[in-house]
Motif scaffolding. Sequence first.
Motif, PDB file in Angstrom:
ATOM      1  N   UNK A  13       6.782 -21.561  68.513  1.00 39.34           N
ATOM      2  CA  UNK A  13       5.905 -20.625  68.852  1.00 39.34           C
ATOM      3  C   UNK A  13       5.585 -19.762  67.465  1.00 39.34           C
ATOM      4  N   UNK A  14       6.407 -19.417  66.746  1.00 38.11           N
ATOM      5  CA  UNK A  14       6.203 -18.698  65.448  1.00 38.11           C
ATOM      6  C   UNK A  14       5.563 -19.707  64.486  1.00 38.11           C
ATOM      7  N   UNK A  15       5.934 -21.030  64.484  1.00 44.71           N
ATOM      8  CA  UNK A  15       5.434 -21.802  63.728  1.00 44.71           C
ATOM      9  C   UNK A  15       3.923 -22.146  64.030  1.00 44.71           C
ATOM     10  N   UNK A  16       3.450 -22.133  65.165  1.00 40.50           N
ATOM     11  CA  UNK A  16       2.275 -22.240  65.637  1.00 40.50           C
ATOM     12  C   UNK A  16       1.356 -20.910  65.338  1.00 40.50           C
ATOM     13  N   UNK A  17       2.083 -19.908  65.611  1.00 38.25           N
ATOM     14  CA  UNK A  17       1.215 -18.594  65.237  1.00 38.25           C
ATOM     15  C   UNK A  17       1.152 -18.520  64.096  1.00 38.25           C
ATOM     16  N   UNK A  18       2.001 -18.847  62.916  1.00 39.42           N
ATOM     17  CA  UNK A  18       1.957 -18.607  61.443  1.00 39.42           C
ATOM     18  C   UNK A  18       0.781 -19.326  60.992  1.00 39.42           C
ATOM     19  N   UNK A  19       0.713 -20.781  61.509  1.00 38.14           N
ATOM     20  CA  UNK A  19      -0.315 -21.673  61.001  1.00 38.14           C
ATOM     21  C   UNK A  19      -1.641 -21.282  61.448  1.00 38.14           C
ATOM     22  N   UNK A  20      -1.875 -20.474  62.587  1.00 33.55           N
ATOM     23  CA  UNK A  20      -3.138 -19.911  62.963  1.00 33.55           C
ATOM     24  C   UNK A  20      -3.414 -18.581  61.928  1.00 33.55           C
ATOM     25  N   UNK A  21      -2.308 -17.669  61.652  1.00 35.12           N
ATOM     26  CA  UNK A  21      -2.409 -16.591  60.815  1.00 35.12           C
ATOM     27  C   UNK A  21      -3.029 -17.061  59.456  1.00 35.12           C
ATOM     28  N   UNK A  22      -2.302 -18.220  58.895  1.00 35.00           N
ATOM     29  CA  UNK A  22      -2.371 -18.760  57.585  1.00 35.00           C
ATOM     30  C   UNK A  22      -3.758 -19.119  57.332  1.00 35.00           C
ATOM     31  N   UNK A  23      -4.374 -19.666  58.445  1.00 37.42           N
ATOM     32  CA  UNK A  23      -5.615 -20.491  58.227  1.00 37.42           C
ATOM     33  C   UNK A  23      -6.702 -19.556  58.690  1.00 37.42           C
ATOM     34  N   UNK A  24      -6.333 -18.539  59.414  1.00 34.17           N
ATOM     35  CA  UNK A  24      -7.518 -17.468  59.495  1.00 34.17           C
ATOM     36  C   UNK A  24      -7.551 -16.565  58.190  1.00 34.17           C
ATOM     37  N   UNK A  25      -6.335 -15.993  57.790  1.00 35.42           N
ATOM     38  CA  UNK A  25      -6.282 -15.095  56.807  1.00 35.42           C
ATOM     39  C   UNK A  25      -5.883 -15.829  55.643  1.00 35.42           C
ATOM     40  N   UNK A  26      -6.847 -16.133  54.715  1.00 39.81           N
ATOM     41  CA  UNK A  26      -6.450 -16.964  53.657  1.00 39.81           C
ATOM     42  C   UNK A  26      -5.682 -16.181  52.511  1.00 39.81           C
ATOM     43  N   UNK A  27      -5.669 -14.943  52.611  1.00 43.07           N
ATOM     44  CA  UNK A  27      -5.028 -13.839  51.664  1.00 43.07           C
ATOM     45  C   UNK A  27      -3.674 -13.650  52.157  1.00 43.07           C
ATOM     46  N   UNK A  28      -3.325 -14.156  53.459  1.00 42.82           N
ATOM     47  CA  UNK A  28      -2.103 -13.567  53.973  1.00 42.82           C
ATOM     48  C   UNK A  28      -0.849 -13.531  53.060  1.00 42.82           C
ATOM     49  N   UNK A  29       0.140 -12.626  53.017  1.00 44.86           N
ATOM     50  CA  UNK A  29       1.153 -12.643  51.959  1.00 44.86           C
ATOM     51  C   UNK A  29       2.267 -13.499  52.748  1.00 44.86           C
ATOM     52  N   UNK A  30       3.344 -13.862  51.837  1.00 42.93           N
ATOM     53  CA  UNK A  30       4.472 -14.401  52.376  1.00 42.93           C
ATOM     54  C   UNK A  30       5.010 -13.587  53.364  1.00 42.93           C
ATOM     55  N   UNK A  31       5.283 -12.490  52.971  1.00 44.02           N
ATOM     56  CA  UNK A  31       6.049 -11.294  53.970  1.00 44.02           C
ATOM     57  C   UNK A  31       5.219 -11.215  55.260  1.00 44.02           C
ATOM     58  N   UNK A  32       3.876 -11.175  55.190  1.00 42.53           N
ATOM     59  CA  UNK A  32       3.175 -11.183  56.711  1.00 42.53           C
ATOM     60  C   UNK A  32       3.419 -12.362  57.264  1.00 42.53           C
TER      61      UNK A  32
END
Length: 369
Positions: A13-32
Amino acid sequence: MLHEFLTNHRVELIARCRAKVAKRAHCATAEQLQNGVPMLLEQLVHTLRSEQERCGVDGPVSQCAVSESATLHGQDMLELGFTVDEVVHNYGDLCQAITDLAVELDAPFSIDEFRTLNRCLDYAIAYAVTAFSIRHDFIESDRHHAEENKRMGFFVHELRNLLGTAKLAYSACRAGHLSLNGATGSILERNLDGLGDLINQAITLVRTEHLEGKRELFALTDFVAELQATSTLAAIAKQCRLVVWPVAPHLAIKGNRPMLLSAVVNLLQNAFKFTHLHSDVILSCHATTEHILIEVSDHCGGIGAELAGRMFQPFEQNGADRSGLGLGLTIARQFVHDNGGSLSVRDVPGTGCIFTITLPRHEISAQPN
């Protein structure tokens, strides 16, 4: 149980959500990406487990059970640098990831369990967004007050400098029975004009109109001559000597002249304040291929690397003389930066320090004698 499903499939679930966040927020930081989703999932699991233990799957979701963890999550998301829109989307990402994975694995969840999940998410979003917004408002309010205090400090500091020089000129005229048509009278007039300009600028700001200072090309020799005339009396009052080195007549700088004049005056005032009695404060100008360097050197005995690193912080006062606000160097750096230049300081151990303004180099035709 749904909370057991979330715990058992936490990594996926974490992997899937991270993929969605990274795809939506192109400037998401590594900490986020690293901390935001696990934080949210743990909050949801905790809430669902508490609800199950409290009243069973079919029982109502307690807002109290959700509020504490969601409130903390909203604050944590702000600390990670998320926007309020991203906070809402992150909850949506998790809900979608749970639904997709449950369908893929044919997980035997009842409709009531999904309703419980949705109610948990609804409450969590409401509390998280509220906490996020409140915390954000507090931070913005503190930042605004700090900026306003700094701006007011700049204004008061500049008023103090102009008024101080005007009073010195007036005292010199009165004590020496000097004519106001002479050089000292001109200094008094220039500083009174400067006070008027500063007050007019403040009025403009109050009217919320942004008036950008006029940038002009002017001879470095004229600029240095004005600095010498303006600051000589202040040096005498502090029982030191202002030494001004000659300037090549073809050199010029471009910018807001009053701002740059104020920047150098602040450096000179600082030097007069801390240099040893009866020592020299030197104003010199040098040119490189691309830059003009305006330097103010004093004989304060040296400042050390640690102090040099924080010299330009607002309200910083490091000597026994606390007569000022500790803003002169901050103002100088800001004014120089606003004109496309930089201001630095270097320590000369056992001697003093040298402040250097670096500006783009310009030239003008030498004026005929």
